[in-house]
Design a protein around this motif. Structure first.
Motif, mmCIF file in Angstrom:
data_model
loop_
_atom_site.group_PDB
_atom_site.id
_atom_site.type_symbol
_atom_site.label_atom_id
_atom_site.label_comp_id
_atom_site.label_asym_id
_atom_site.label_seq_id
_atom_site.Cartn_x
_atom_site.Cartn_y
_atom_site.Cartn_z
ATOM 1 N N SER A 134 40.049 18.342 -21.288
ATOM 2 C CA SER A 134 41.192 17.322 -22.430
ATOM 3 C C SER A 134 42.276 16.260 -21.040
ATOM 4 C CB SER A 134 42.130 18.271 -23.404
ATOM 5 O OG SER A 134 43.439 18.879 -21.976
ATOM 6 N N ARG A 135 42.896 16.934 -20.273
ATOM 7 C CA ARG A 135 43.109 16.344 -19.046
ATOM 8 C C ARG A 135 42.102 14.433 -17.846
ATOM 9 N NH1 ARG A 135 46.836 19.453 -17.776
ATOM 10 N NH2 ARG A 135 47.154 18.228 -15.707
ATOM 11 N N TYR A 136 41.093 13.878 -19.120
ATOM 12 C CA TYR A 136 40.150 13.308 -18.830
ATOM 13 C C TYR A 136 41.343 12.058 -18.954
ATOM 14 C CZ TYR A 136 36.547 10.697 -17.389
ATOM 15 O OH TYR A 136 35.672 8.900 -17.137
ATOM 16 N N ASN A 137 41.268 11.251 -18.046
ATOM 17 C CA ASN A 137 41.801 9.419 -18.036
ATOM 18 C C ASN A 137 40.341 8.912 -18.202
ATOM 19 O OD1 ASN A 137 42.333 6.839 -17.940
ATOM 20 N ND2 ASN A 137 44.604 7.778 -16.419
ATOM 21 N N ILE A 138 40.601 8.523 -19.821
ATOM 22 C CA ILE A 138 39.366 7.412 -19.999
ATOM 23 C C ILE A 138 39.279 6.538 -19.137
ATOM 24 C CG2 ILE A 138 38.440 6.442 -22.257
ATOM 25 C CD1 ILE A 138 39.811 8.394 -23.583
ATOM 26 N N ASN A 139 40.116 5.722 -19.049
ATOM 27 C CA ASN A 139 40.642 4.346 -18.401
ATOM 28 C C ASN A 139 40.363 4.495 -16.754
ATOM 29 O OD1 ASN A 139 41.229 3.056 -20.960
ATOM 30 N ND2 ASN A 139 43.385 3.182 -20.774
ATOM 31 N N GLY A 140 41.100 5.633 -16.223
ATOM 32 C CA GLY A 140 40.777 5.692 -14.931
ATOM 33 C C GLY A 140 39.514 6.639 -15.437
ATOM 34 N N LYS A 141 39.137 7.078 -15.196
ATOM 35 C CA LYS A 141 37.055 8.010 -15.179
ATOM 36 C C LYS A 141 37.892 8.757 -14.392
ATOM 37 C CE LYS A 141 35.040 4.139 -17.282
ATOM 38 N NZ LYS A 141 33.790 3.222 -16.752
ATOM 39 N N PHE A 142 38.640 9.695 -14.543
ATOM 40 C CA PHE A 142 39.504 10.650 -13.291
ATOM 41 C C PHE A 142 40.328 11.854 -14.485
ATOM 42 C CE2 PHE A 142 42.862 8.216 -13.013
ATOM 43 C CZ PHE A 142 43.409 8.565 -12.985
ATOM 44 N N ILE A 143 39.583 13.277 -13.748
ATOM 45 C CA ILE A 143 40.469 14.281 -14.275
ATOM 46 C C ILE A 143 41.832 14.375 -13.800
ATOM 47 C CG2 ILE A 143 40.754 16.740 -14.687
ATOM 48 C CD1 ILE A 143 37.707 16.542 -14.753
ATOM 49 N N ARG A 144 43.136 14.305 -14.463
ATOM 50 C CA ARG A 144 44.452 14.229 -13.888
ATOM 51 C C ARG A 144 44.750 15.706 -13.311
ATOM 52 N NH1 ARG A 144 49.645 13.006 -16.867
ATOM 53 N NH2 ARG A 144 50.525 14.437 -15.604
ATOM 54 N N ALA A 145 45.502 15.674 -11.731
ATOM 55 C CA ALA A 145 45.907 17.012 -10.822
ATOM 56 C C ALA A 145 48.135 17.470 -11.857
ATOM 57 C CB ALA A 145 46.035 17.309 -9.584
ATOM 58 N N TRP A 146 48.009 18.671 -12.035
ATOM 59 C CA TRP A 146 48.945 18.830 -12.582
ATOM 60 C C TRP A 146 49.978 18.338 -13.398
ATOM 61 C CZ3 TRP A 146 49.027 17.335 -6.873
ATOM 62 C CH2 TRP A 146 47.778 18.567 -6.474
ATOM 63 N N ASN A 147 50.870 18.970 -14.319
ATOM 64 C CA ASN A 147 51.356 18.087 -15.671
ATOM 65 C C ASN A 147 52.642 17.324 -14.773
ATOM 66 O OD1 ASN A 147 49.258 19.483 -17.024
ATOM 67 N ND2 ASN A 147 50.562 21.655 -16.650
ATOM 68 N N GLY A 148 52.931 16.865 -15.798
ATOM 69 C CA GLY A 148 54.093 16.273 -15.820
ATOM 70 C C GLY A 148 54.216 14.278 -14.944
ATOM 71 N N GLN A 149 55.053 13.671 -15.308
ATOM 72 C CA GLN A 149 54.740 12.038 -15.082
ATOM 73 C C GLN A 149 54.209 11.506 -13.538
ATOM 74 O OE1 GLN A 149 57.923 10.079 -17.072
ATOM 75 N NE2 GLN A 149 57.225 9.701 -19.033
ATOM 76 N N ASP A 150 55.097 12.291 -12.749
ATOM 77 C CA ASP A 150 55.263 12.271 -11.630
ATOM 78 C C ASP A 150 53.458 12.192 -10.875
ATOM 79 O OD1 ASP A 150 55.350 14.897 -12.171
ATOM 80 O OD2 ASP A 150 56.359 14.863 -10.240
ATOM 81 N N SER A 151 52.295 13.588 -11.996
ATOM 82 C CA SER A 151 51.207 12.817 -11.081
ATOM 83 C C SER A 151 50.256 12.656 -12.005
ATOM 84 C CB SER A 151 50.897 14.872 -11.098
ATOM 85 O OG SER A 151 50.922 15.167 -12.667
ATOM 86 N N GLU A 152 50.406 12.084 -13.283
ATOM 87 C CA GLU A 152 49.100 11.523 -14.286
ATOM 88 C C GLU A 152 48.881 11.006 -13.664
ATOM 89 O OE1 GLU A 152 51.296 9.540 -17.548
ATOM 90 O OE2 GLU A 152 52.126 7.879 -16.266
ATOM 91 N N ASN A 153 48.827 9.875 -12.146
ATOM 92 C CA ASN A 153 47.971 9.092 -11.409
ATOM 93 C C ASN A 153 46.987 9.785 -10.323
ATOM 94 O OD1 ASN A 153 50.522 8.880 -10.223
ATOM 95 N ND2 ASN A 153 49.932 6.676 -10.039
ATOM 96 N N LEU A 154 47.123 11.146 -10.058
ATOM 97 C CA LEU A 154 47.002 11.915 -8.876
ATOM 98 C C LEU A 154 45.991 12.633 -9.424
ATOM 99 C CD1 LEU A 154 50.043 14.032 -7.644
ATOM 100 C CD2 LEU A 154 48.762 11.882 -6.647
ATOM 101 N N THR A 155 44.628 13.075 -8.622
ATOM 102 C CA THR A 155 43.348 13.242 -8.823
ATOM 103 C C THR A 155 43.577 14.239 -6.870
ATOM 104 O OG1 THR A 155 42.107 11.573 -7.565
ATOM 105 C CG2 THR A 155 42.388 11.541 -10.068
ATOM 106 N N ILE A 156 42.773 15.768 -6.988
ATOM 107 C CA ILE A 156 43.172 16.024 -6.149
ATOM 108 C C ILE A 156 41.565 17.277 -5.432
ATOM 109 C CG2 ILE A 156 45.268 17.081 -5.958
ATOM 110 C CD1 ILE A 156 44.506 19.769 -6.647
ATOM 111 N N ILE A 157 41.135 16.602 -4.371
ATOM 112 C CA ILE A 157 39.802 17.598 -4.344
ATOM 113 C C ILE A 157 39.809 18.680 -4.696
ATOM 114 C CG2 ILE A 157 40.232 18.472 -2.053
ATOM 115 C CD1 ILE A 157 37.281 16.028 -2.138
#
Length: 382
Positions: A134-157
């Motif tokens: 459910s954390r998958y960003n369909i447009n960006g094609k990545f699984i977002r890291a953490w919660n909150g608006q400040d991390s909605e476009n972050l990914t980590i290794i």
């Protein structure tokens, strides 16, 4: 079995004996705890109350399942079951669920189901997989890291290690939605986290609408363009996990590239890795957890490459594990930790108190997993 493993059978058996003897005691003492590190007396702390959501809380239970898979000792089985019940309490708060649910459930409930067939454990693991998907960003094609608006476009290794949960879910329910998400995220990491030379970016900022790379951040490394060694370990093992579950060679090639970078650089540090390969001397710290995790990956990688390369990887893994054994391991049965000199992150100018040179539970986990691989145990917990 490679020649390097054959040549070290006596050391492997001796080390394993000390681990098993010690952990039988620790399994009883820490049965009702979710340990992260230890106090000044070497006693495990307990995150089961105020930090039950912490991402490392599946490693002690996972280690117990590894020990049970090897020994069939009921002491480990009983502790592993208790650990799974403790982790399941995280489901009580949706906000506690993030990108690290694989570390929490696949090592506990996932292992329990695969070893014992327990259906409640299967359900817990599938719920965790659904949460991760459910954390998958369909447009960006990545699984977002953490919660909150400040991390909605972050990914980590790190998230590469959690993808095993999604691959398992696809196999278990015969639905490729989970594996498609996992591969999409792995492909993003191939592009944005793994550099051409085999080093890695820890954190990446994306355009959340297109998935385009915006910038890399230092994260737990020294600098945005340095190489945090546990992040490198996540890449070596995480890409290999995607290969093992899919058979798609681009993931194997990425794992090999990152493994070669690790071996090329670890030689300068006598096989015990620093927290960051590129940090200046004044910010040096060891990270045995990166060494133990990479050793696991190298031993698994040796099964999937030509024999010449397999020898190189097995030899590097054994050298790293021996360095941990000599410089970091504690086999005193009255002390709860197994491996010292782990580091949460690399210290730097803006973060002096980085949580360095300390016992961390995942260091123990990966040390045990690596030793079981050397003993020929074929239970692949990932």
């Amino acid at each position: 079995m490679t020649e390097s493993i054959k040549a070290n059978i006596e050391w492997i058996d001796s080390t394993w004996g000390k681990i098993d003897k010690k952990l039988q005691k620790v399994a009883v003492r820490s049965r009702n705890k979710l340990p992260y590190t230890v106090d000044e007396n070497g006693v495990h702390n307990d995150y089961s109350q105020d930090k039950i959501w912490w991402w490392t809380n599946g490693f002690f239970g996972g280690m117990m399942w590894l020990m049970y898979a090897e020994t069939k000792n009921d002491t480990y089985l009983q502790t592993a079951k208790v650990q799974g019940n403790l982790v399941n309490k995280i489901f009580e708060n949706y906000n506690w669920l993030d990108h690290d649910v694989g570390f929490l459930w696949h090592l506990t409930s996932g292992a329990q189901y695969r070893i014992t067939g327990n259906l409640k454990a299967r359900t817990a693991n599938l719920l965790a997989a659904a949460s991760l998907a459910s954390r998958y960003n369909i447009n960006g094609k990545f699984i977002r890291a953490w919660n909150g608006q400040d991390s909605e476009n972050l990914t980590i290794i790190d998230c590469l290690m959690n993808l095993s949960l999604l691959y398992w879910a696809s196999d278990e329910v015969k639905d490729n939605r989970f594996s498609l998400i996992a591969k999409s995220h792995a492909d993003m990491s191939l592009r944005d986290h793994i550099r051409q030379d085999g080093s890695v970016n820890h954190m990446v900022v994306h355009d959340k609408e297109t998935g385009d790379f915006i910038e890399s951040l230092a994260g737990q490394g020294y600098a945005p363009d340095s190489c945090w060694t546990r992040g490198l370990a996540w890449a070596v093992y995480g890409m290999l996990i995607s290969y093992v579950h899919t058979g798609e060679c681009r993931y194997l090639e990425a794992s090999v590239k990152c493994a070669d970078y690790f071996i090329q650089n670890i030689k300068s540090f006598d096989w015990l890795p620093p927290a960051d390969f590129n940090a200046p001397k004044e910010f040096f710290a060891y990270d045995s957890t990166a060494g133990a995790c990479t050793a696991c990956a190298l031993l698994e990688l040796a099964k999937h490459v030509p024999w010449e390369k397999a020898e190189v990887y097995a030899d590097a893994a054994i050298r790293t594990l021996k360095a941990i054994d000599e410089k970091c391991a504690n086999y005193d049965e009255s002390i709860d930790y197994l491996v010292n000199l782990g580091s949460l992150r690399c210290p730097r100018e803006d973060i002096k108190d980085a949580g360095i040179n300390m016992p961390i539970i995942y260091g123990d986990f990966f040390y045990v997993e690596a030793m079981l691989k050397l003993r020929g145990n074929d239970f692949f917990i990932w």
